[in-house]
Design a protein around this motif. Structure first.
Motif, short mmCIF file in Angstrom:
data_model
loop_
_atom_site.label_atom_id
_atom_site.label_comp_id
_atom_site.label_asym_id
_atom_site.label_seq_id
_atom_site.Cartn_x
_atom_site.Cartn_y
_atom_site.Cartn_z
N MET A 1 0.79 -1.15 -0.52
CA MET A 1 -0.29 0.18 0.09
C MET A 1 0.88 0.88 0.17
SD MET A 1 -2.70 1.61 2.31
CE MET A 1 -1.85 0.91 4.55
N VAL A 2 0.34 1.97 -0.95
CA VAL A 2 1.10 3.45 -1.21
C VAL A 2 1.61 4.70 -0.01
CG1 VAL A 2 0.69 3.28 -3.74
CG2 VAL A 2 0.07 4.58 -2.64
N LEU A 3 0.35 3.92 1.22
CA LEU A 3 0.06 5.17 2.56
C LEU A 3 0.75 4.76 3.25
CD1 LEU A 3 -3.23 6.77 1.80
CD2 LEU A 3 -1.08 7.35 1.63
N LYS A 4 1.80 3.10 3.42
CA LYS A 4 2.26 2.64 4.62
C LYS A 4 3.34 3.87 4.69
CE LYS A 4 4.88 -1.90 5.30
NZ LYS A 4 5.64 -0.96 6.21
N ASP A 5 3.09 4.54 5.99
CA ASP A 5 4.25 4.78 7.21
C ASP A 5 3.72 5.92 6.64
OD1 ASP A 5 4.88 2.82 8.62
OD2 ASP A 5 6.50 2.07 7.28
N LYS A 6 2.99 6.63 5.94
CA LYS A 6 2.99 7.75 5.96
C LYS A 6 1.83 8.81 6.93
CE LYS A 6 4.85 8.14 2.03
NZ LYS A 6 6.23 8.30 1.43
N LYS A 7 1.89 9.44 6.95
CA LYS A 7 0.70 10.64 8.06
C LYS A 7 -0.10 11.06 6.54
CE LYS A 7 3.40 12.26 12.18
NZ LYS A 7 1.87 12.21 12.88
N VAL A 8 -1.43 11.28 6.84
CA VAL A 8 -2.10 11.58 6.46
C VAL A 8 -3.25 13.10 6.41
CG1 VAL A 8 -4.26 11.12 4.31
CG2 VAL A 8 -2.91 9.49 4.67
N ALA A 9 -3.48 13.92 6.26
CA ALA A 9 -4.15 15.11 6.59
C ALA A 9 -5.12 15.50 5.48
CB ALA A 9 -3.64 15.96 6.77
N ILE A 10 -7.00 14.99 6.68
CA ILE A 10 -7.70 15.19 5.87
C ILE A 10 -8.12 16.57 6.20
CG2 ILE A 10 -10.45 14.78 5.09
CD1 ILE A 10 -8.91 11.27 5.15
N VAL A 11 -8.59 18.02 5.30
CA VAL A 11 -8.61 19.14 5.54
C VAL A 11 -10.65 19.28 5.47
CG1 VAL A 11 -8.53 21.41 5.57
CG2 VAL A 11 -6.79 20.01 5.17
N GLY A 12 -11.29 19.57 6.19
CA GLY A 12 -12.40 19.06 5.64
C GLY A 12 -13.45 18.19 6.19
N GLY A 13 -14.20 18.21 7.26
CA GLY A 13 -15.12 16.99 7.81
C GLY A 13 -16.41 17.28 7.62
N GLY A 14 -16.71 17.62 5.98
CA GLY A 14 -18.04 16.85 5.56
C GLY A 14 -17.80 15.71 5.39
N PRO A 15 -19.41 15.15 4.70
CA PRO A 15 -19.50 13.87 4.10
C PRO A 15 -18.25 13.32 3.58
CG PRO A 15 -21.47 15.72 2.85
CD PRO A 15 -20.23 15.76 4.14
N GLY A 16 -17.95 13.95 2.99
CA GLY A 16 -16.90 13.47 1.66
C GLY A 16 -15.54 13.61 2.83
N GLY A 17 -14.76 13.81 3.36
CA GLY A 17 -13.76 14.27 4.36
C GLY A 17 -13.85 12.83 5.63
N LEU A 18 -14.84 12.76 6.10
CA LEU A 18 -15.40 11.69 7.04
C LEU A 18 -15.70 10.49 6.17
CD1 LEU A 18 -17.91 13.66 8.66
CD2 LEU A 18 -15.78 13.69 9.44
N THR A 19 -16.29 10.18 4.77
CA THR A 19 -16.18 8.76 4.12
C THR A 19 -14.54 8.10 4.22
OG1 THR A 19 -18.39 9.90 3.92
CG2 THR A 19 -17.08 7.35 2.32
N ASP A 30 -2.49 6.35 9.16
CA ASP A 30 -2.81 7.01 9.70
C ASP A 30 -3.15 8.52 9.60
OD1 ASP A 30 -1.67 9.36 11.74
OD2 ASP A 30 0.24 8.71 11.44
N VAL A 31 -4.43 9.04 9.58
CA VAL A 31 -5.41 9.32 9.74
C VAL A 31 -5.83 10.74 10.19
CG1 VAL A 31 -7.43 8.31 9.42
CG2 VAL A 31 -6.83 10.51 7.63
N PHE A 154 0.75 13.79 2.86
CA PHE A 154 -0.54 13.18 2.08
C PHE A 154 -2.11 13.90 2.49
CE2 PHE A 154 -3.71 11.29 -0.87
CZ PHE A 154 -3.19 11.83 -1.70
N VAL A 155 -2.10 14.83 2.01
CA VAL A 155 -3.34 16.11 2.38
C VAL A 155 -4.86 15.75 0.76
CG1 VAL A 155 -3.87 18.73 2.27
CG2 VAL A 155 -1.39 17.62 3.13
N VAL A 156 -5.15 15.35 1.83
CA VAL A 156 -6.35 15.79 0.89
C VAL A 156 -7.87 16.63 1.60
CG1 VAL A 156 -8.85 14.32 0.22
CG2 VAL A 156 -6.62 13.55 0.77
N ALA A 157 -7.48 18.11 0.34
CA ALA A 157 -8.68 19.23 0.30
C ALA A 157 -10.10 18.46 0.53
CB ALA A 157 -8.16 19.99 -1.14
N ALA A 158 -10.65 18.52 1.36
CA ALA A 158 -12.34 17.72 1.57
C ALA A 158 -12.44 19.28 2.25
CB ALA A 158 -12.19 17.04 1.86
N LEU A 298 -1.08 15.38 -2.72
CA LEU A 298 -2.09 16.76 -2.24
C LEU A 298 -2.77 16.30 -3.65
CD1 LEU A 298 -3.18 19.15 -1.44
CD2 LEU A 298 -2.27 19.76 -2.54
N THR A 299 -4.39 15.49 -2.93
CA THR A 299 -5.33 16.28 -4.25
C THR A 299 -6.20 16.26 -2.95
OG1 THR A 299 -6.72 14.15 -5.59
CG2 THR A 299 -5.67 13.50 -3.40
#
Ligand SMILES: Cc1cc2nc3c(=O)[nH]c(=O)nc-3n(C[C@H](O)[C@H](O)[C@H](O)COP(=O)(O)OP(=O)(O)OC[C@H]3O[C@@H](n4cnc5c(N)ncnc54)[C@H](O)[C@@H]3O)c2cc1C
Length: 383
Positions: A1-19, A30-31, A154-158, A298-299
């Motif tokens: 898995m490409v996220l092994k040992d990576k810290k992920v930040a999701i910005v935004g706790g709407g339905p998309g980010g929380l799912t 680790d999110v 790794f950052v996800v804009a939600a 980033l995505t």
């Protein structure tokens, strides 16, 4: 898995980010979710959402949350009543009785959020985290919030329709869709708008009123709130140029009387009480052919990636489908690096969002056309 040992930040706790957070956690990622709301109980605008089989419901299935959904969903809330401006009922799905087939079950936005929040590990959500900027650091990003900083690989804009992170990915700007919505909530609607409440079958249905190239849409929340939004063909800067103070309910009432005053008197109930909140929302969409160069750290998903008017009920469903498709790519063993995984997700998402945006704009156009009623009735009867 490409996220092994990576810290992920999701910005935004709407339905998309929380799912997405839930699906990544199920795979041991680790999110953290950074949300600007100060806590979970903040009162939210917006009403019930209908979840679609292949998108919203599929996301909940993958998240092992269908039992919670079934406990909280609002049977019959999707039954439609269509009226004309003179108060004539043209279609009433409540009259179908047991012949009504519920294909798109409804749930309150707040209930959906609670289900998703409760599914996450403790301390996943960092409340009161208002994102303002970020800068490259190592292979990832240093995120600046109003009151703290945090690092993520790794950052996800939600972070929704006015995403502050999207400009770090692309400069493509949204296009005005010619429609401005005035969104309102009438609290304690059985008392404050009794005839309109009755039209919703006393809190168990959706209503659409069409005429004069404008629309009024209504649905309800389990707490007795009636949510409504008017749709009008106004110029892009109408909200600012109208001179209306949308925080002043009386000023909005004056506008409503000018705009809908020739319609049936019962519709005036929507603005009649003092227990009403109002938000104006010009509706935008992104170009159908939008693409950007995939980044390795980033995505984005949901409204940050693809905005559209609400006239096909697709926004939340798209956000949740983005979440499960992104989670699948990021946790699959198929990809050698993050960029390949994100690229696969983004290409599929861009194509799907383009098709859905085009369908939604077509619906928006029909609903505000000269022969809106005939076309809507034909559409709902499957013609
Ligand atoms: C009037 C109206 C009616 C609608 N009706 C429907 C419908 O019936 N069905 C449907 O599917 N869709 C509907 N939609 C669309 C739907 O609401 C959105 O498409 C959907 O909520 C998008 O989900 P999201 O998770 O991408 O973003 P959002 O739900 O917007 O969530 C974004 C989150 O990010 C947070 N955030 C924002 N900025 C920051 C920041 N700077 N820092 C940290 N956090 C931040 C917000 O507080 C929020 O929690 C409607 C929209 C409107 C306006």
């Amino acid at each position: 898995m490409v996220l092994k040992d990576k810290k992920v930040a999701i910005v935004g706790g709407g339905p998309g980010g929380l799912t997405l957070a839930r699906l990544l956690q199920l795979k041991g990622v680790d999110v953290k979710v950074y949300e600007r709301d100060v806590h979970a109980e903040i009162r939210h605008q917006g009403s019930t959402l209908d979840l679609h089989e292949e998108s919203g419901l599929e996301a909940l299935r993958r998240a092992n949350l269908m039992t919670q959904f079934k406990t909280n969903h609002r049977p019959n809330a999707g039954r439609f009543v269509i009226l004309d401006k003179n108060g004539n009922i043209l279609l009433d799905e409540h009259a179908l009785g047991d012949d009504y087939e519920e294909t798109r079950p409804e749930i309150d936005r707040q209930a959906l959020r609670t289900i998703l929040l409760q599914s996450l590990n403790p301390d996943t959500i960092v409340w009161d985290s208002h994102f303002v900027a970020m800068e490259p650091k190592g292979e990832g990003w240093l995120l600046h919030f109003k009151n703290q900083t945090a690092y993520a690989d790794f950052v996800v804009a939600a972070d929704g329709a006015n995403s502050k992170i999207r400009p770090y990915i692309t400069a493509i700007k949204p296009i005005y869709s010619d429609i401005t919505i005035i969104e309102g909530n009438v609290y304690n609607a059985a008392k404050n708008a009794p005839k309109m409440w009755e039209l919703t079958n006393n809190g168990a249905g959706s209503v659409m009123i069409l005429g004069d190239n404008q629309s009024l849409s209504m649905n309800t929340k389990a707490d007795g709130t009636l949510s409504f939004y008017s749709g009008n063909k106004f110029p892009e800067n109408w909200v600012a140029e109208s001179g209306i103070d949308f925080k002043d309910k009386k000023a909005v009432e004056v506008w409503f009387k000018e705009q809908f005053g020739s319609w049936h008197p019962m519709y005036q109930e929507l603005l009649a009480s003092d227990e009403v909140s109002i938000v104006p929302r010009p509706m935008y969409h992104f170009p159908f052919d939008q693409t950007w160069e995939t980044l390795p750290n980033l995505t984005m998903l949901g409204d940050a990636a693809h905005r559209m008017p609400p006239y096909a009920g697709e926004g939340v469903n798209m956000a949740m489908q983005d979440a499960f498709e992104l989670a699948e790519c990021l946790t699959s063993s198929e990809f050698d690096d993050i960029t390949d995984a994100v690229s696969k997700y983004e290409l599929n998402m861009q194509k799907r969002a383009s098709e859905v945006t085009q369908d939604t704009l077509q619906n928006t156009q029909i609903i505000h056309s000269d022969d809106a009623i005939e076309k809507m009735l034909a559409m709902l009867s499957g013609e």
